[in-house]
Design an enzyme around this catalytic site. Structure first.
Site, PDB file in Angstrom:
ATOM      1  CG  HIS A   1       4.219  11.205  -2.545  1.00 62.21           C
ATOM      2  ND1 HIS A   1       5.323  10.792  -3.560  1.00 62.21           N
ATOM      3  CD2 HIS A   1       3.879  10.034  -2.162  1.00 62.21           C
ATOM      4  CE1 HIS A   1       5.268   9.526  -3.713  1.00 62.21           C
ATOM      5  NE2 HIS A   1       4.323   9.082  -2.565  1.00 62.21           N
ATOM      6  CD  GLU A   2       1.837   8.559   0.772  1.00 60.05           C
ATOM      7  OE1 GLU A   2       0.769   7.745   0.768  1.00 60.05           O
ATOM      8  OE2 GLU A   2       3.121   8.434   0.386  1.00 60.05           O
TER       9      GLU A   2
ATOM     10  CD  GLU B   1       5.240   5.591  -4.866  1.00 57.04           C
ATOM     11  OE1 GLU B   1       5.653   6.646  -4.649  1.00 57.04           O
ATOM     12  OE2 GLU B   1       4.296   5.257  -4.464  1.00 57.04           O
TER      13      GLU B   1
ATOM     14  CE1 TYR C   1       2.204   2.654  -5.976  1.00 57.49           C
ATOM     15  CE2 TYR C   1       3.082   0.749  -4.838  1.00 57.49           C
ATOM     16  CZ  TYR C   1       2.766   1.982  -4.957  1.00 57.49           C
ATOM     17  OH  TYR C   1       3.974   2.747  -4.102  1.00 57.49           O
TER      18      TYR C   1
ATOM     19  CG  ASP D   1       9.454  -0.869  -4.178  1.00 50.42           C
ATOM     20  OD1 ASP D   1       8.472  -0.445  -3.610  1.00 50.42           O
ATOM     21  OD2 ASP D   1      10.150   0.190  -4.858  1.00 50.42           O
TER      22      ASP D   1
ATOM     23  CG  HIS E   1      -0.380   7.578  -4.039  1.00 48.89           C
ATOM     24  ND1 HIS E   1       0.216   7.011  -4.993  1.00 48.89           N
ATOM     25  CD2 HIS E   1       0.699   7.555  -3.202  1.00 48.89           C
ATOM     26  CE1 HIS E   1       1.538   6.677  -4.962  1.00 48.89           C
ATOM     27  NE2 HIS E   1       1.762   7.241  -3.737  1.00 48.89           N
TER      28      HIS E   1
END
Length: 352
Positions: free
Chosen positions: A170-171, A194, A185, A267, A174
């Site tokens: 996942h990271e 995301e 974002y 968020d 990015h």
């Protein structure tokens, strides 16, 4: 948490609403850990990281072919990158966090190379660096446009952040999105950002385990919670909103349909919350097509991410329309994969 609107944000795994819940309802040790994590994330968010894009471009210019992994330890400090512990081709260190990070970086590299013929996350041989044992009880993991950083967790609510392959994928994903589409974002484009990381993170795990769309669990971050938490993962792509329901953390707030879209300024406009909608759309598409999800559904999403029509402020509907066009180009107009894309988006309330 730890994200901002600059071109090179710090992109963290743990959503701010979870840290907020812990800070409000946890015991003293839990609150202290959550507040400490938030303070560090706030600092990261304010940094411009001006030198890092230069470093990435310098590495990319070499166009190196093959894996180049370097795993460092911060040894409980907050200094990056820290002390080199394991380099490419070196044997296992015996430190679980080091070796999990090394294997996770390798699995991510292999996935993009073997499935999409992509040479590292920037498609130009970028070396993959990671630091483990960052800080004391740091409850997060992040990508900062130059490397991965993993906390050890507080041991009460969170385990070490290297335990889940999809989290590592996942990271790092990015970085792929940053390189290809530069999705802003914030609001829907941020939720897509995301979601792309969740999609690739899940596909990386499925590819490593050789699972089909039908046999995969579609969970993101399974194993991150300790046994004290009533939850199976951070998010569920199969059933958004069901990953956890805990007296401390509250209930998973992710929607799976546009009827339940969350309008918020928190968020970054709900990027970790509303990502459940495109996440579920991908799940719907992948299971309709069937078989290994990375083969057709994954290719459609990857080519959509790279499509020149995908703008930095792209929302769900525009992404859906492009993915429908891409499916027709790849597999035939009106054929089953394109129909699956149409039905998958319709299942989350987006009609094409």
């Amino acid at each position: 948490m730890c994200q901002h609107h600059s071109r090179n944000p710090i992109l963290c795994l743990i959503p701010p609403y979870l840290l907020d819940q812990i800070a409000r309802h946890g015991n003293k040790a839990q609150r202290d850990a959550a507040l400490s994590t938030r303070a560090k994330d706030s600092t990261f968010r304010s940094l411009r990281m001006a030198a890092q894009p230069t470093r990435a471009r310098a590495q990319a210019a070499t166009a190196f072919v093959g894996k180049r992994r370097s795993i460092y330890t911060a040894d409980g400090t907050e200094t990056l990158p820290g002390t080199l512990v394991r380099g490419e081709g070196q044997p296992a260190s015996g430190d679980p966090a080091v070796d999990e990070a090394y294997d996770g970086l390798g699995a991510t590299f292999d996935f993009f190379a073997e499935v999409f013929d992509r040479n590292s996350i920037d498609d130009a041989g970028l070396a993959l660096d990671a630091t483990v044992h960052f800080g004391k009880g740091y409850n997060n993991a992040f990508w900062n446009s130059a490397q991965m950083v993993f906390g050890d967790g507080d041991g009460q609510l969170f385990n070490r952040f290297t335990v889940a392959l999809d989290v590592i994928g996942h990271e790092l994903a990015h970085g792929v999105t940053e390189d290809e589409a530069k999705l802003m974002y914030f609001n829907q484009s941020g939720a897509l950002n995301e979601s792309m990381s969740d999609v690739f993170g899940s596909l990386i795990k499925q590819y490593a385990l050789k699972q089909t769309a039908e046999t995969a669990d579609w969970l993101i971050g399974e194993g991150l919670f300790t046994k004290k938490i009533d939850g199976v993962a951070l998010r569920s792509m199969k059933a958004p909103g069901t990953a956890f329901d805990d007296k401390l953390l509250g209930k998973d707030p992710q929607p799976g349909h546009m009827d339940d879209f969350v309008h918020t300024f928190d968020d970054n406009g709900g990027v970790h919350i509303n990502s459940g909608i495109p996440n579920h759309a991908f799940y719907q598409v992948a299971t309709r097509i069937g078989g290994p999800a990375w083969e057709k559904a994954g290719r459609i999403w990857y080519d959509t991410l790279r499509d020149p029509r995908l703008r930095p402020n792209t929302g769900f509907l525009r992404f859906a329309r492009i993915s429908f066009d891409v499916a027709g180009r790849l597999y035939g107009v009106g054929e089953a994969p394109q129909q699956a894309v149409k039905e998958g988006w319709a299942a989350v309330g987006i009609a094409l």
